[in-house]
Every structure is written in C-alpha cells, then in structure tokens.
Design an enzyme around this catalytic site. Structure first.
Site, PDB file in Angstrom:
ATOM      1  N   ARG A 177       2.768   9.344  -4.763  1.00 21.45           N
ATOM      2  CA  ARG A 177       2.130   8.075  -4.335  1.00 21.45           C
ATOM      3  C   ARG A 177       0.622   8.239  -4.151  1.00 21.45           C
ATOM      4  O   ARG A 177       0.025   7.692  -3.223  1.00 21.45           O
ATOM      5  CB  ARG A 177       2.729   7.576  -3.012  1.00 21.45           C
ATOM      6  CG  ARG A 177       4.157   7.145  -3.083  1.00 21.45           C
ATOM      7  CD  ARG A 177       4.336   5.941  -4.005  1.00 21.45           C
ATOM      8  NE  ARG A 177       5.645   5.362  -3.816  1.00 21.45           N
ATOM      9  CZ  ARG A 177       6.751   5.814  -4.390  1.00 21.45           C
ATOM     10  NH1 ARG A 177       6.690   6.826  -5.229  1.00 21.45           N
ATOM     11  NH2 ARG A 177       7.909   5.234  -4.164  1.00 21.45           N
ATOM     12  N   SER A 252       7.927   0.009   0.802  1.00 29.65           N
ATOM     13  CA  SER A 252       7.869   1.066   1.816  1.00 29.65           C
ATOM     14  C   SER A 252       6.529   1.003   2.536  1.00 29.65           C
ATOM     15  O   SER A 252       5.486   1.049   1.893  1.00 29.65           O
ATOM     16  CB  SER A 252       7.969   2.438   1.156  1.00 29.65           C
ATOM     17  OG  SER A 252       9.162   2.561   0.445  1.00 29.65           O
ATOM     18  N   GLU A 348       1.783   4.002   3.607  1.00 26.88           N
ATOM     19  CA  GLU A 348       1.741   4.067   2.154  1.00 26.88           C
ATOM     20  C   GLU A 348       0.959   2.862   1.635  1.00 26.88           C
ATOM     21  O   GLU A 348       0.325   2.922   0.592  1.00 26.88           O
ATOM     22  CB  GLU A 348       3.178   4.059   1.634  1.00 26.88           C
ATOM     23  CG  GLU A 348       3.338   4.494   0.207  1.00 26.88           C
ATOM     24  CD  GLU A 348       3.705   3.349  -0.687  1.00 26.88           C
ATOM     25  OE1 GLU A 348       3.033   3.196  -1.723  1.00 26.88           O
ATOM     26  OE2 GLU A 348       4.643   2.604  -0.366  1.00 26.88           O
TER      27      GLU A 348
END
Ligand code: EPU
Length: 356
Positions: A177, A252, A348
């Site tokens: 990520r 998320s 995130e």
C-alpha cells in the site's frame, strides 16, 4: 523521458465553491473554494504555464475513495477525469497485451473490460473503488494480488518542471500500500495515464487467498477462469464491504501493521489465536481488522460514525458525520488498540486537513 508541447495547451475552467460531498466516498461535506476538473493532460500543461503550481499546492482528487477530508481544503482542488482505454499488441509476445488507461477511468470498469475481453491479471482487484490514476499511488491490492504485479509504467506531470515524465515500475518504489508518490514525490507529480501488462492466454490465476479458495470450492469450480475469480471477488467484497453509494466509507481505514519477531512472540503468547502472515525476515503482518474487532469496536457506532458490522477495518459514515468526527473516532480506535495490544495502527487513507 519527457515532453512538453506548448502549442497543444488547453485552458481549464476554474469553478468556485464546489461541494465535495459527492466526490469523496466517505460522503463528508467539504467545500473547495476553487475547483478544476481536468479532462485532458493538456489542461495540466496550461495550468503549469500559468504558474499555477508555483502559487498553489493543489489537492488532487481521483475517485476520492481513499481520503478523509477533515476541513474545507484551503488549496484549490483538481479532479482528474482524463478518459481513455486502449489495448496495444505487444511486438514480441502473443501471450500478453498492454492496457493503457487515462488516470480518470474508473478502476472497476477497467477490470470489468479486461475480464470481458478475456485478459487476465487484474480480476482479483475487482470492485476496488477509485480511479486508474490513484491505483499506483497506494499500490492497490486484494485477494493475493497487488497492482505492481501487472504494472508497466505511468505518465505523470512534474509540477516543478512542467514536463510529462514516464515512471517505469522500479521508479515507483512499490511496497505494501505504498509508492514513491506517497513519499518523496508526494504532491509533486500528477498521474495522467497508467500502463499495465495483461495476459491473453496462460493466465496466472491467484486463488490462494482463503476466502477465494473457499468460495470456489463451495461453488464446485475446480478449474476457474478469470471470470470465475472476478465473480468470486465481487461476491466476497459485496458480502463484507459496504458500497459507498449506500454507506460512506473509504475501504480499509488502517494498514495491517507489520511487527517484528519479538512483538509477534509477545502477541502470540498473550493471544494464542492471533492471525498473522509471514513477511520474511521474522516480520509478520497482523490483520488490523482482528485487532480492532478484539478491542470491541466491530459494529459499534459513536455519534454518526461507526465500525462496519461485517469488517472491523472499515469506518463508516452513518449519515451526516463530519470529517473531524470520523478522524476522532479513528484516533479512539487507534488508542484502544495501542493500549490493548501495544501495536500502532497507521491510517491507510490520506488524511487531508489543516489541523492534524
Ligand atoms: N478479521 C477480524 N474481524 C473482522 C474482519 C477480519 O477478526 O471484522 C480478521 C480475520 O482473521 C481475517 C483477517 O482479519 O482473516 C483478514 O481480514 P480480510 O481477509 O477481510 O482482509 P484485511 O486484511 O482486513 C485486506 C485489505 C483489503 C482487501 C482484503 C482482501 C489492507 C489494509 N486491507 O483487508 O483492502 O480487500 O485484504 O485482500 O491491506 C482496502 O485497502 O481498502 C481494502 C479493502
């Protein structure tokens, strides 16, 4: 490699006081004082020539699906809507094809078109919200596949020089990520096009992820095609992730934390059932959803903000939540996980605001 063609510039329209509620998947109310929609890379070149990027550090929006707006952005907002999908034959391979997509293309639509045409490589990434141009920024991933596995290159405007640069895969410094566009080059490049390599035959199917293999087994699918994987991912995601059209969310909210072997040993001793994934070098990735769930947050609502009932890692706007409320809720969760497990959760999503 770079190019700049001043004769081809197009001046974009600047709109005033645009409500961003429908442009961020969290559904947070925020107003952009100045808002510019870019439909053609030449409009970015025109902004550069007008010294726009030396005067402002704009907030660049793709699908607005991985951000939390805490306040009204003070800087101008640029929404990237550059269209275009092309499939190019590869000169020395009949087993692969190159897909070029304008940064504004909807990611899921791209995945769908690839599957429809029988091309493989991104079927596991179905239903990820957002745009093609945003995909490399956080190296999107799901169900055992990350974008970097199919990524070839991208084109981006260097806002300091006005040049359109090509970034090959290695230049992007992809990680979990993460990419160079979230770090050293944050705010310094605007992605206009991406290029991916897909398979036309001999697809490398990734079915190892347990939710996926269980689904295929239940359906009695022994030799899945890319279409079966696409359908499975769509079905799994729909069953546990909320659709932003119905409930505001940004997928998320936190990354899955990666802990060292010492921390993992302690966690395992204290929580014998803790799930984790081996990362190499003794490090392990712990599902943040599990930590948040165990800390008692799953399905819990505080004011207008909640933790989704089917996936504890997804924070949801139950209606009318402000960005600040969502942020405060996220910080409560972070603090509670820290005191229960001694593990730090990192967001995130990109947190956008003047006062964090
Ligand atoms: N779990 C719980 N409680 C929950 C949900 C999950 O305890 O409410 C535990 C279970 O043990 C489960 C584990 O957490 O096995 C992992 O959950 P899941 O398979 O749902 O995946 P995740 O690690 O929470 C990641 C990505 C998702 C991606 C899925 C599937 C991150 C931060 N998230 O979630 O990506 O769709 O895997 O590959 O890496 C996103 O980035 O926005 C996103 C949705």
């Amino acid at each position: 490699m770079s190019s700049r063609s001043e004769s081809l510039m197009k001046k974009p329209e600047i709109q005033k006081n645009v409500n961003l509620a429908s442009l961020n998947s969290m559904g947070v109310e925020a107003v952009a004082g100045e808002f510019i929609e870019i439909r053609d890379h030449r409009e970015l070149a025109a902004l550069y020539e007008n010294h726009f990027f030396s005067r402002y550090s704009p907030l660049v929006l793709g699908g607005g699906s991985n951000m939390l707006l805490i306040d009204n952005p003070l800087q101008p907002v640029i929404k990237i809507s550059i269209p275009g999908v092309h499939f190019d034959k590869e000169p020395d391979s009949s087993d692969t094809v190159l897909m070029r997509a304008g940064a504004g293309e909807n990611w899921h639509q791209l995945v769908h078109s690839a599957v429809e045409l029988g091309y493989g490589g991104i079927e596991n990434l179905a239903l990820i919200p957002g745009t093609a141009g945003a995909a490399p920024i956080q190296n999107i991933g799901a169900y055992g596949v990350e974008l970097e596995e199919v990524f070839v290159s991208l084109t981006a405007l260097n806002t300091e020089t006005g040049e359109f640069e090509i970034f090959e895969k290695d230049d992007c410094k992809f990680a979990y990520r993460d990419s160079v566009f979230k770090r050293e080059l944050k705010g310094k490049r605007i992605i206009t096009e991406i290029k991916l390599r897909l398979t036309t035959s001999a697809h490398r199917l990734e079915t190892g992820y347990s939710a996926l293999s269980n689904y295929l087994e239940e359906k009695g699918i022994k030799k899945p095609a890319t279409r079966d994987i696409f359908d499975a991912v769509v079905s799994i995601r729909q069953s546990k992730l909320p659709d932003p059209k119905d409930i505001g969310n940004a997928g998320s909210f936190f990354k899955n934390p990666i802990v060292d072997s010492e921390t993992y040993t302690r966690l395992l001793k204290e929580n014998p059932g803790i799930p984790s994934y081996e990362m190499g070098g003794g490090e392990r990735k712990i599902p943040a959803a599990w930590l948040i769930d165990q800390a008692g947050w799953k399905g819990k609502q505080v004011g207008n903000v909640g933790t989704f009932k089917n996936q504890a890692l997804v924070l949801v706007n139950m209606g009318g939540a402000t960005g600040r409320e969502i942020y405060d809720h996220a910080m409560r969760i972070r603090d509670s996980v820290k005191s229960a497990f001694g593990v730090d959760l990192q967001p995130e999503v990109n947190i956008i605001g003047q006062s964090v």
